[in-house]
Every structure is written in structure tokens, then in C-alpha cells.
Write a protein that holds these residues in place. Structure first.
Motif, short mmCIF file in Angstrom:
data_model
loop_
_atom_site.label_atom_id
_atom_site.label_comp_id
_atom_site.label_asym_id
_atom_site.label_seq_id
_atom_site.Cartn_x
_atom_site.Cartn_y
_atom_site.Cartn_z
N ASN A 37 0.82 -1.22 0.00
CA ASN A 37 0.00 0.00 0.00
C ASN A 37 0.85 1.27 0.00
O ASN A 37 0.36 2.34 0.36
CB ASN A 37 -0.98 0.03 1.19
N LEU A 38 2.12 1.17 -0.39
CA LEU A 38 2.97 2.34 -0.51
C LEU A 38 2.87 2.85 -1.94
O LEU A 38 3.09 2.12 -2.89
CB LEU A 38 4.42 2.00 -0.16
N GLY A 39 2.57 4.14 -2.09
CA GLY A 39 2.39 4.74 -3.40
C GLY A 39 3.65 5.39 -3.94
O GLY A 39 4.70 5.38 -3.28
N PRO A 40 3.57 5.96 -5.13
CA PRO A 40 4.75 6.55 -5.77
C PRO A 40 5.34 7.74 -5.02
O PRO A 40 6.48 8.11 -5.26
CB PRO A 40 4.23 6.98 -7.15
N THR A 41 4.58 8.34 -4.11
CA THR A 41 5.12 9.46 -3.34
C THR A 41 5.70 9.01 -1.99
O THR A 41 6.17 9.84 -1.21
CB THR A 41 4.02 10.51 -3.06
N SER A 42 5.70 7.71 -1.72
CA SER A 42 6.20 7.19 -0.45
C SER A 42 7.73 7.22 -0.41
O SER A 42 8.39 6.58 -1.24
CB SER A 42 5.70 5.77 -0.22
N GLN A 43 8.30 7.92 0.56
CA GLN A 43 9.76 7.97 0.70
C GLN A 43 10.31 6.61 1.13
O GLN A 43 11.40 6.21 0.70
CB GLN A 43 10.16 9.04 1.73
N ALA A 44 9.55 5.89 1.96
CA ALA A 44 10.00 4.56 2.40
C ALA A 44 10.13 3.62 1.21
O ALA A 44 11.11 2.86 1.11
CB ALA A 44 9.01 3.99 3.42
N LEU A 45 9.16 3.68 0.28
CA LEU A 45 9.22 2.84 -0.92
C LEU A 45 10.39 3.25 -1.80
O LEU A 45 11.14 2.41 -2.29
CB LEU A 45 7.91 2.94 -1.69
N ALA A 46 10.56 4.54 -2.00
CA ALA A 46 11.66 5.04 -2.84
C ALA A 46 13.01 4.62 -2.27
O ALA A 46 13.90 4.18 -3.01
CB ALA A 46 11.58 6.55 -2.96
N ASP A 47 13.16 4.72 -0.96
CA ASP A 47 14.44 4.34 -0.32
C ASP A 47 14.69 2.85 -0.45
O ASP A 47 15.82 2.43 -0.71
CB ASP A 47 14.43 4.74 1.16
N ARG A 48 13.63 2.05 -0.26
CA ARG A 48 13.79 0.60 -0.37
C ARG A 48 14.16 0.18 -1.78
O ARG A 48 15.07 -0.62 -2.00
CB ARG A 48 12.50 -0.09 0.08
N VAL A 49 13.47 0.75 -2.78
CA VAL A 49 13.77 0.41 -4.17
C VAL A 49 15.18 0.86 -4.54
O VAL A 49 15.92 0.12 -5.19
CB VAL A 49 12.72 1.04 -5.12
N LYS A 50 15.57 2.06 -4.11
CA LYS A 50 16.92 2.55 -4.41
C LYS A 50 17.98 1.63 -3.79
O LYS A 50 19.00 1.32 -4.41
CB LYS A 50 17.11 3.98 -3.89
N GLY A 51 17.72 1.19 -2.57
CA GLY A 51 18.66 0.27 -1.92
C GLY A 51 18.79 -1.04 -2.68
O GLY A 51 19.90 -1.56 -2.86
N ASP A 52 17.66 -1.57 -3.17
CA ASP A 52 17.69 -2.81 -3.95
C ASP A 52 18.40 -2.61 -5.28
O ASP A 52 19.18 -3.46 -5.72
CB ASP A 52 16.27 -3.32 -4.19
#
Length: 201
Positions: free
Chosen positions: A99-114
Motif C-alpha cells: 500500500n505504498l504509493g509513488p510518493t512514499s519515501q519509504a518505498l523510494a528508499d527501499r527500491v533505491k537500496g535494492d
């Protein structure tokens, strides 16, 4: 008044028998007759009959010798604190996305880390399904591009030629439905079973 109550009771009983008993039994019988595998959960069995999964629900493969499925955001109750949840990939009892959307910083950080971790392994342009989770959290399939990025790792872990692993990927790949609907996909469980068969032979 009795003239109104009696028909109402008769209709309730009649419709309960038709829609609550006869119809479900008829549909179950037709499904068992025409599509027995799907009606029983699309279970995957070993030659000895042991059930090891289902083609419609992914599993959490973590060993280097296996292809890994798409990321799963499912969770479960923390056994140490029932008021909290913990990550539980491919928890079939709790199908859900992050349920994390495109504006979610947590999602962006996790994807960037991966993405950075994959870049360190030499994978510079990972396919989307390698770094994002599915809506259900139980996706049994990955894209052929995702499988391609894992071939070198699996081949090295199994001491197999990459071309032999690539051939197994091709065997486990399904095309578009009727040539039009959906995208080509690789069923991870079926692919890993094929690889275990190669190792055994």
C-alpha cells in the motif's frame, strides 16, 4: 396475515435449497468434472504424490541455487508482541500489497537500496518486477527478464552451464493467453522443480 406469511416462508426455504445447496453442489460437480486440477487448488506434487505448493501461490525461495520470486510485502503477527506485525514473505493467510504509493519515501528508499545492491552485482538495469512487490504479495510468476538476471547466480550455485539453466527457464515460460492477453511469465516453482530434476539427473 397467514396468507402472506406462508408464501414468504415457502420462498425462503425454496430459494435456500436452490441457491444455497443445489447450485453450489452443481457448480462444484461441474468444476471437478471439467477442471479437476484448478478446482482442487492447482496443487503441485512430486512424483511420489507429496504436495509441495500450488501454481497460483508463490513461495519464499532464498537459496542461491533457486530462482527467487517477486518481492512479497505480506506480514504476520509478531510472536513476541501480538500488537505488532513482522514481515512474512508469501504468507498465504494474509494476501496484501505494501500500500505504498509513488510518493512514499519509504518505498523510494527501499527500491533505491535494492537497485544499488543489484548494481554491485553487475545488474545495472533491473526489470521492474525484480525490485517491486505485487499487489497480492503472493505472485507465483516473474518476468522472463527477471529470470534472465538470475541465471548466472543459479548456474554457479548448481555448477550447471548457464545455457542449460536458460533452457529450463524457457521450458517454464508461458506466453500470452490466446497470444493477446497478459505478458509472458515464468512460474518460479515449476522452474525450480525443473532445476532440481536437472541436478538429480
Amino acid at each position: 396475515m397467514l396468507n402472506q406469511i406462508r408464501p414468504a416462508i415457502v420462498m425462503i426455504v425454496l430459494l435456500t435449497i436452490i441457491t444455497g445447496i443445489a447450485y453450489p453442489f452443481a457448480m462444484t460437480g461441474i468444476a471437478q468434472g471439467l477442471f479437476p486440477s484448478q478446482a482442487n487448488g492447482s496443487l503441485v506434487k512430486r512424483p511420489d504424490g507429496t504436495v509441495i505448493g500450488a501454481t497460483l501461490i508463490g513461495q519464499n525461495f532464498t537459496s542461491d541455487k533457486y530462482f527467487h520470486g517477486r518481492l512479497s510485502a505480506t506480514s504476520d503477527t509478531d510472536p513476541n508482541d501480538p500488537t505488532k506485525t513482522i514481515a512474512a514473505p508469501y504468507n498465504a493467510a494474509n494476501s496484501a500489497g505494501s500500500n505504498l504509493g509513488p510518493t512514499s519515501q519509504a518505498l523510494a528508499d527501499r527500491v533505491k537500496g535494492d537497485v544499488d545492491a543489484l548494481a554491485a552485482q553487475g545488474i545495472t538495469h533491473p526489470p521492474a518486477d525484480l525490485v517491486t512487490s505485487s499487489a497480492s504479495g503472493l505472485d507465483p510468476d516473474i518476468s522472463p527478464a527477471n529470470a534472465e538476471t538470475q541465471i548466472a547466480r543459479v548456474a554457479a550455485a548448481r555448477n550447471l552451464p548457464p545455457d542449460q539453466v536458460r533452457q529450463a527457464v524457457s521450458q517454464a515460460t508461458s506466453g500470452r493467453l490466446l497470444g493477446l492477453i497478459g505478458e509472458p511469465r515464468v512460474n518460479v516453482l515449476q522452474l525450480n522443480m525443473l532445476l532440481d530434476g536437472l541436478k538429480a539427473s
